[in-house]
Design a protein around this motif. Structure first.
Motif, PDB file in Angstrom:
ATOM      1  N   LYS A  59       0.814  -1.214   0.000  1.00  0.00           N
ATOM      2  CA  LYS A  59       0.000   0.000   0.000  1.00  0.00           C
ATOM      3  C   LYS A  59       0.852   1.269   0.000  1.00  0.00           C
ATOM      4  CE  LYS A  59      -4.074  -1.848   2.307  1.00  0.00           C
ATOM      5  NZ  LYS A  59      -4.967  -1.708   3.450  1.00  0.00           N
ATOM      6  N   ALA A  60       2.166   1.122  -0.065  1.00  0.00           N
ATOM      7  CA  ALA A  60       3.074   2.258   0.075  1.00  0.00           C
ATOM      8  C   ALA A  60       2.819   3.353  -0.952  1.00  0.00           C
ATOM      9  CB  ALA A  60       4.521   1.780   0.002  1.00  0.00           C
ATOM     10  N   GLU A  65       0.853   8.737  -2.306  1.00  0.00           N
ATOM     11  CA  GLU A  65       0.040   9.634  -3.155  1.00  0.00           C
ATOM     12  C   GLU A  65      -0.982  10.383  -2.310  1.00  0.00           C
ATOM     13  OE1 GLU A  65      -1.815   7.634  -6.502  1.00  0.00           O
ATOM     14  OE2 GLU A  65       0.138   6.791  -7.089  1.00  0.00           O
ATOM     15  N   ASN A  66      -1.600   9.667  -1.383  1.00  0.00           N
ATOM     16  CA  ASN A  66      -2.585  10.245  -0.484  1.00  0.00           C
ATOM     17  C   ASN A  66      -1.946  11.330   0.388  1.00  0.00           C
ATOM     18  OD1 ASN A  66      -4.848  10.713   1.005  1.00  0.00           O
ATOM     19  ND2 ASN A  66      -5.036   8.634   1.810  1.00  0.00           N
ATOM     20  N   ILE A  67      -0.774  11.032   0.938  1.00  0.00           N
ATOM     21  CA  ILE A  67      -0.058  11.986   1.796  1.00  0.00           C
ATOM     22  C   ILE A  67       0.334  13.218   0.981  1.00  0.00           C
ATOM     23  CG2 ILE A  67       2.102  12.364   3.059  1.00  0.00           C
ATOM     24  CD1 ILE A  67       1.797   9.353   3.967  1.00  0.00           C
ATOM     25  N   ARG A  93       8.419  17.466   1.885  1.00  0.00           N
ATOM     26  CA  ARG A  93       8.568  16.524   0.766  1.00  0.00           C
ATOM     27  C   ARG A  93       8.652  15.130   1.354  1.00  0.00           C
ATOM     28  NH1 ARG A  93      12.949  19.915  -2.774  1.00  0.00           N
ATOM     29  NH2 ARG A  93      11.552  21.632  -3.245  1.00  0.00           N
ATOM     30  N   PHE A  94       7.871  14.226   0.795  1.00  0.00           N
ATOM     31  CA  PHE A  94       7.823  12.872   1.339  1.00  0.00           C
ATOM     32  C   PHE A  94       8.325  11.851   0.321  1.00  0.00           C
ATOM     33  CE2 PHE A  94       4.476  15.167   3.644  1.00  0.00           C
ATOM     34  CZ  PHE A  94       4.924  14.963   4.941  1.00  0.00           C
ATOM     35  N   PHE A  95       9.099  10.896   0.818  1.00  0.00           N
ATOM     36  CA  PHE A  95       9.605   9.814  -0.010  1.00  0.00           C
ATOM     37  C   PHE A  95       9.441   8.509   0.748  1.00  0.00           C
ATOM     38  CE2 PHE A  95      11.928  13.580  -1.313  1.00  0.00           C
ATOM     39  CZ  PHE A  95      11.774  13.535  -2.688  1.00  0.00           C
ATOM     40  N   ILE A  96       9.378   7.418   0.001  1.00  0.00           N
ATOM     41  CA  ILE A  96       9.270   6.111   0.647  1.00  0.00           C
ATOM     42  C   ILE A  96      10.671   5.634   0.992  1.00  0.00           C
ATOM     43  CG2 ILE A  96       8.696   3.680   0.258  1.00  0.00           C
ATOM     44  CD1 ILE A  96       6.289   4.639  -1.337  1.00  0.00           C
ATOM     45  N   ASP A  97      10.826   5.225   2.240  1.00  0.00           N
ATOM     46  CA  ASP A  97      12.088   4.639   2.688  1.00  0.00           C
ATOM     47  C   ASP A  97      11.955   3.140   2.502  1.00  0.00           C
ATOM     48  OD1 ASP A  97      14.371   3.810   3.875  1.00  0.00           O
ATOM     49  OD2 ASP A  97      13.934   4.612   5.862  1.00  0.00           O
TER      50      ASP A  97
END
Length: 112
Positions: A59-60, A65-67, A93-97
Motif C-alpha cells: 500500500k506504500a 500519493e494520499n499523503i 517533501r515525502f519519499f518512501i524509505d
C-alpha cells in the motif's frame, strides 16, 4: 557547527511531530502503519525531506500519493504543533524509505 546542531534539533522535532500526525491519521485506516524513519532539513530550514516506512509495503505507493495530495493539511497541522519553536514551517517533501524491503530482499537472497 552550530548550524548543524540546529538542523539536527529541528530534524528530530519534525520527525517526532510528523510521526504523531501520521499515527493519528492512520488510526482511521485500519491495517496501515506509517512511520517516519528519517528527516533531513535544508541548511536554510525551508525544505524538510521526510522518509516514510509504510506497512504493508503493497500500500506504500497509494499511501504516499494520499499523503502528497494532503501535504497542505499535514503542513498546517505541523505548523500548529511547532509554531512556538519555528518561525517558518518548512515545505514538506515525502519519499518512501524502502530500506526495510531492501534488507528483506538481502535476507531472502542469503537464505538461498
Amino acid at each position: 557547527m552550530v548550524q548543524e546542531t540546529r538542523q539536527n534539533k529541528i530534524s528530530r522535532l519534525l520527525q517526532k511531530e510528523l510521526s504523531l500526525i501520521f499515527q493519528e491519521q492512520t488510526r482511521a485506516t485500519h491495517g496501515t502503519m506509517v512511520s517516519v524513519t528519517r528527516v533531513k532539513i535544508s541548511p536554510d530550514l525551508s525544505i524538510c525531506t521526510a522518509y516514510l516506512s509504510i506497512f504493508p509495503s503493497e500500500k506504500a505507493e497509494e499511501m504516499l500519493e494520499n499523503i502528497n495530495a494532503n501535504v497542505k493539511s499535514v503542513r498546517y497541522e505541523l505548523g500548529t504543533r511547532v509554531r512556538n519553536q519555528l518561525r517558518i514551517i518548512p515545505e514538506l517533501r515525502f519519499f518512501i524509505d524502502d530500506s526495510l524491503d531492501y534488507i528483506d530482499r538481502i535476507d531472502e537472497l542469503l537464505k538461498k
